[in-house]
Design a protein around this motif. Structure first.
Motif, PDB file in Angstrom:
ATOM      1  N   ARG A  62       0.829  -1.255  -0.083  1.00 29.97           N
ATOM      2  CA  ARG A  62      -0.113   0.052   0.015  1.00 29.97           C
ATOM      3  C   ARG A  62       0.907   1.369   0.140  1.00 29.97           C
ATOM      4  O   ARG A  62       0.391   2.376  -0.653  1.00 29.97           O
ATOM      5  N   CYS A  63       1.973   1.335   0.558  1.00 32.21           N
ATOM      6  CA  CYS A  63       3.080   2.088   0.613  1.00 32.21           C
ATOM      7  C   CYS A  63       3.429   2.666  -0.742  1.00 32.21           C
ATOM      8  O   CYS A  63       4.237   3.744  -0.785  1.00 32.21           O
ATOM      9  N   CYS A  64       3.571   1.824  -1.769  1.00 30.86           N
ATOM     10  CA  CYS A  64       4.102   1.996  -2.950  1.00 30.86           C
ATOM     11  C   CYS A  64       3.109   3.062  -3.890  1.00 30.86           C
ATOM     12  O   CYS A  64       2.470   2.661  -4.998  1.00 30.86           O
ATOM     13  N   GLU A  65       3.179   4.472  -3.622  1.00 31.30           N
ATOM     14  CA  GLU A  65       2.450   5.201  -4.182  1.00 31.30           C
ATOM     15  C   GLU A  65       2.688   5.330  -5.658  1.00 31.30           C
ATOM     16  O   GLU A  65       1.665   5.827  -6.277  1.00 31.30           O
ATOM     17  N   PHE A 194      11.601  -1.755   6.024  1.00 31.67           N
ATOM     18  CA  PHE A 194      11.002  -1.978   7.266  1.00 31.67           C
ATOM     19  C   PHE A 194      10.230  -0.812   8.174  1.00 31.67           C
ATOM     20  O   PHE A 194       9.190  -0.775   8.334  1.00 31.67           O
ATOM     21  N   ARG A 195      10.822   0.522   7.819  1.00 30.25           N
ATOM     22  CA  ARG A 195      10.385   1.693   8.320  1.00 30.25           C
ATOM     23  C   ARG A 195       9.154   2.061   7.395  1.00 30.25           C
ATOM     24  O   ARG A 195       8.035   2.075   8.124  1.00 30.25           O
ATOM     25  N   THR A 196       9.309   2.073   6.093  1.00 30.19           N
ATOM     26  CA  THR A 196       8.236   2.415   5.426  1.00 30.19           C
ATOM     27  C   THR A 196       7.090   1.681   5.183  1.00 30.19           C
ATOM     28  O   THR A 196       5.984   1.977   4.991  1.00 30.19           O
ATOM     29  N   GLY A 197       7.534   0.359   5.135  1.00 34.12           N
ATOM     30  CA  GLY A 197       6.542  -0.809   4.672  1.00 34.12           C
ATOM     31  C   GLY A 197       5.901  -1.499   5.858  1.00 34.12           C
ATOM     32  O   GLY A 197       4.956  -1.916   5.699  1.00 34.12           O
ATOM     33  N   LEU A 198       6.354  -1.280   7.036  1.00 33.25           N
ATOM     34  CA  LEU A 198       5.963  -2.005   8.447  1.00 33.25           C
ATOM     35  C   LEU A 198       5.804  -1.355   9.357  1.00 33.25           C
ATOM     36  O   LEU A 198       4.840  -1.763  10.214  1.00 33.25           O
ATOM     37  N   PRO A 203      -1.227   0.521   7.980  1.00 32.26           N
ATOM     38  CA  PRO A 203      -1.965   0.132   6.624  1.00 32.26           C
ATOM     39  C   PRO A 203      -0.440  -0.054   5.427  1.00 32.26           C
ATOM     40  O   PRO A 203      -0.840  -0.696   4.414  1.00 32.26           O
ATOM     41  N   ALA A 204       0.535   0.390   5.693  1.00 31.13           N
ATOM     42  CA  ALA A 204       1.604   0.560   4.505  1.00 31.13           C
ATOM     43  C   ALA A 204       1.804  -0.878   4.200  1.00 31.13           C
ATOM     44  O   ALA A 204       2.236  -1.026   2.926  1.00 31.13           O
ATOM     45  N   SER A 205       1.885  -1.746   4.819  1.00 28.68           N
ATOM     46  CA  SER A 205       2.312  -3.176   4.578  1.00 28.68           C
ATOM     47  C   SER A 205       1.310  -4.041   3.959  1.00 28.68           C
ATOM     48  O   SER A 205       1.616  -5.188   3.385  1.00 28.68           O
ATOM     49  N   ASP A 206       0.071  -3.665   3.699  1.00 30.47           N
ATOM     50  CA  ASP A 206      -0.774  -4.393   3.017  1.00 30.47           C
ATOM     51  C   ASP A 206      -0.364  -4.889   1.647  1.00 30.47           C
ATOM     52  O   ASP A 206       0.279  -3.972   1.016  1.00 30.47           O
ATOM     53  N   ILE A 207      -0.593  -6.036   1.165  1.00 32.85           N
ATOM     54  CA  ILE A 207      -0.047  -6.595  -0.019  1.00 32.85           C
ATOM     55  C   ILE A 207      -1.055  -6.541  -1.230  1.00 32.85           C
ATOM     56  O   ILE A 207      -2.255  -7.011  -0.913  1.00 32.85           O
ATOM     57  N   GLY A 208      -0.296  -6.163  -2.165  1.00 27.46           N
ATOM     58  CA  GLY A 208      -1.105  -6.172  -3.513  1.00 27.46           C
ATOM     59  C   GLY A 208      -0.404  -6.828  -4.646  1.00 27.46           C
ATOM     60  O   GLY A 208       0.925  -6.977  -4.341  1.00 27.46           O
ATOM     61  N   TYR A 209      -1.205  -7.326  -5.671  1.00 20.74           N
ATOM     62  CA  TYR A 209      -0.448  -7.908  -6.663  1.00 20.74           C
ATOM     63  C   TYR A 209      -1.610  -8.411  -7.896  1.00 20.74           C
ATOM     64  O   TYR A 209      -2.704  -7.589  -7.506  1.00 20.74           O
TER      65      TYR A 209
END
Length: 455
Positions: A62-65, A194-198, A203-209
């Protein structure tokens, strides 16, 4: 006389696509040249008989804006899925299972404590140890250049982590995102992950594909968006050389004198950049020649029946690092009703990349049967191996000093690609950010409408 061009983008991967779209959206006349007959770069699909196969399993968070901006820009967001909350099933060959998941509504960093409290693959003492490790990671500043001299594994051990916590927790994320084992991976990039994604945002670490073949997103939808934006897209067309001053040589297309461009965005892997533009070796970008590469191996197995209801899972104590259910996006059931297609991803695959395919197939079919008992009772209809020998640059300690800025140091030439100095690991997010950054560095790019993403 050389044919005049405004901007030429060399390379049709995510970096080149993003640069071309950004430039075109701001009124520049853009020609994109790609040597392969498709777009998408290192994240693509191909046909194998009736089967659609992704070259590897590419995920985003989710953090991959920036990557999510690209999906929206090309109209492909609806061909992806994004978790409501982080939830990673983790399996062991002995039958034990657990989940790394966050509770919705619990803010960072308390959300990680709640996840660890339920993570049964670590003992209570190791869960406490892991919590202390998380606090230590959260104190790191990813922008601190001193971090890049150290490895993630070394830092974790200095802060009380043991082999159990590194294998069953930190390594699950780090090896997949950095394509290196923790004992070699850059602490600076790990801190970013780990800082940005977790750790900083729950919510930043929610996984998408992707739920469709990657080619539907990165080649078909992206190509349609580029052409609609007025970009001239030349596929199956190789650039032989780029020279300072914006001279681009494209055999059989540009003529003997080449093209003369006001700006060139060189959006290719670092090895190719130096081959196409040898003058880079005399600029500040020269250290990037030493970035190296790390392979990824993917094992594709098709069963005659469903063997799991998990959309994906990680594994510990097994050579299977992650597997994904690719049944829906592959069209496998059109020709094989009831079949299930699992794709295994093995990162940091230096020890595996040269092993014969038959041995890899045998080993991983057996390992999937250990992790998924139903797989041992099913018939394997097909199994094959794909290899990306240079999947990423080698994201080891010391990498930051080797990654160049967008400004190549050569007149009228800018650099893009996940290997450039984005501050992010070699991911789809890094590639898109690099393309946007290169486009904005070219100049005259909507200064009133600069795209802004979190660092």
């Amino acid at each position: 006389m050389a044919e005049q061009h405004d901007v030429v983008v060399v390379g049709g991967g995510l970096a080149g696509i993003s640069a071309a779209l950004r430039l075109a959206d701001c009124g520049r006349s853009v020609t994109l040249v790609e040597g392969r007959p498709r777009l998408g770069g290192a994240a693509f699909s191909f046909r194998r008989g009736e089967l659609w196969v992704d070259n590897g399993q590419h995920v985003f968070l989710r953090c991959c804006e920036a990557y999510r901006w690209l999906l929206r820009r090309v109209g492909a967001l609806d061909q992806t899925t994004l978790q409501d909350h982080l939830d990673i099933p983790v399996l062991r060959p002995d039958g034990r299972r657990a989940r790394l998941s966050r509770l919705p509504g619990v803010p960072a960093p308390a959300h990680l404590g709640a996840a660890l409290a339920r993570y049964g693959l670590l003992s209570p003492a190791d869960r406490m140890r892991a919590a202390r490790g998380a606090l230590a990671l959260r104190r790191l500043d990813p922008l601190d250049p001193a971090l890049d001299a150290h490895t993630l594994g070394g830092y974790l051990r200095r802060h009380g982590q043991n082999d159990a916590t590194i294998e069953a927790l930190w390594g699950i994320v780090a090896t997949a995102t950095l394509n290196l084992r923790p004992d070699e991976a850059s602490l600076a990039l790990a801190a970013k992950v780990f800082r940005t994604g977790l750790l900083d945002s729950a919510p930043a670490s929610d996984i998408g594909y992707a739920t469709a073949p990657l080619g539907a997103l990165h080649s078909q939808a992206a190509g349609d968006a580029l052409r609609a934006a007025g970009v001239q897209v030349l596929l199956g067309t190789r650039v032989r050389a780029v020279e300072a001053g914006g001279v681009v040589h494209v055999p059989d297309v540009s003529g003997p004198g080449g093209w003369q461009a006001d700006a060139v965005v060189l959006a290719v892997p670092h090895r190719d950049a130096f081959a196409i533009a040898p003058e880079l070796s005399g600029t500040a970008a020269a250290p990037a020649r030493g970035l190296g590469a790390t392979p990824i191996v993917n094992v594709h197995v098709i069963y005659d029946r469903a063997v799991t209801d998990l959309p994906f899972a990680a594994a510990v104590g097994s050579p299977v690092q992650w597997f994904f259910d690719r049944t829906a996006g592959s069209e496998v059931r059109a020709s094989r009703p009831g079949a299930q297609y699992l794709a295994v991803t093995v990162s940091a695959a230096d020890d595996l990349v040269d092993v014969p395919s038959a041995a890899i197939r045998e080993r991983f079919v057996a390992e999937l049967a250990r992790l998924l008992p139903a797989a041992g009772r099913a018939e394997v209809l097909d199994a094959f191996v794909t290899r990306e020998r240079r999947a990423t640059f080698r994201q080891a300690a010391g990498q930051a000093a080797l990654r160049p800025a967008a400004d190549s140091g050569l007149e009228s030439i800018w650099l893009a690609g996940a290997w450039t100095a984005t501050g992010w690991p070699d991911t789809m997010e890094s590639a898109v950010r690099s393309g946007i950054r290169a486009a904005e560095a070219v100049g005259r790019v909507c200064p009133h409408d600069t795209l802004r993403f979190a660092a």
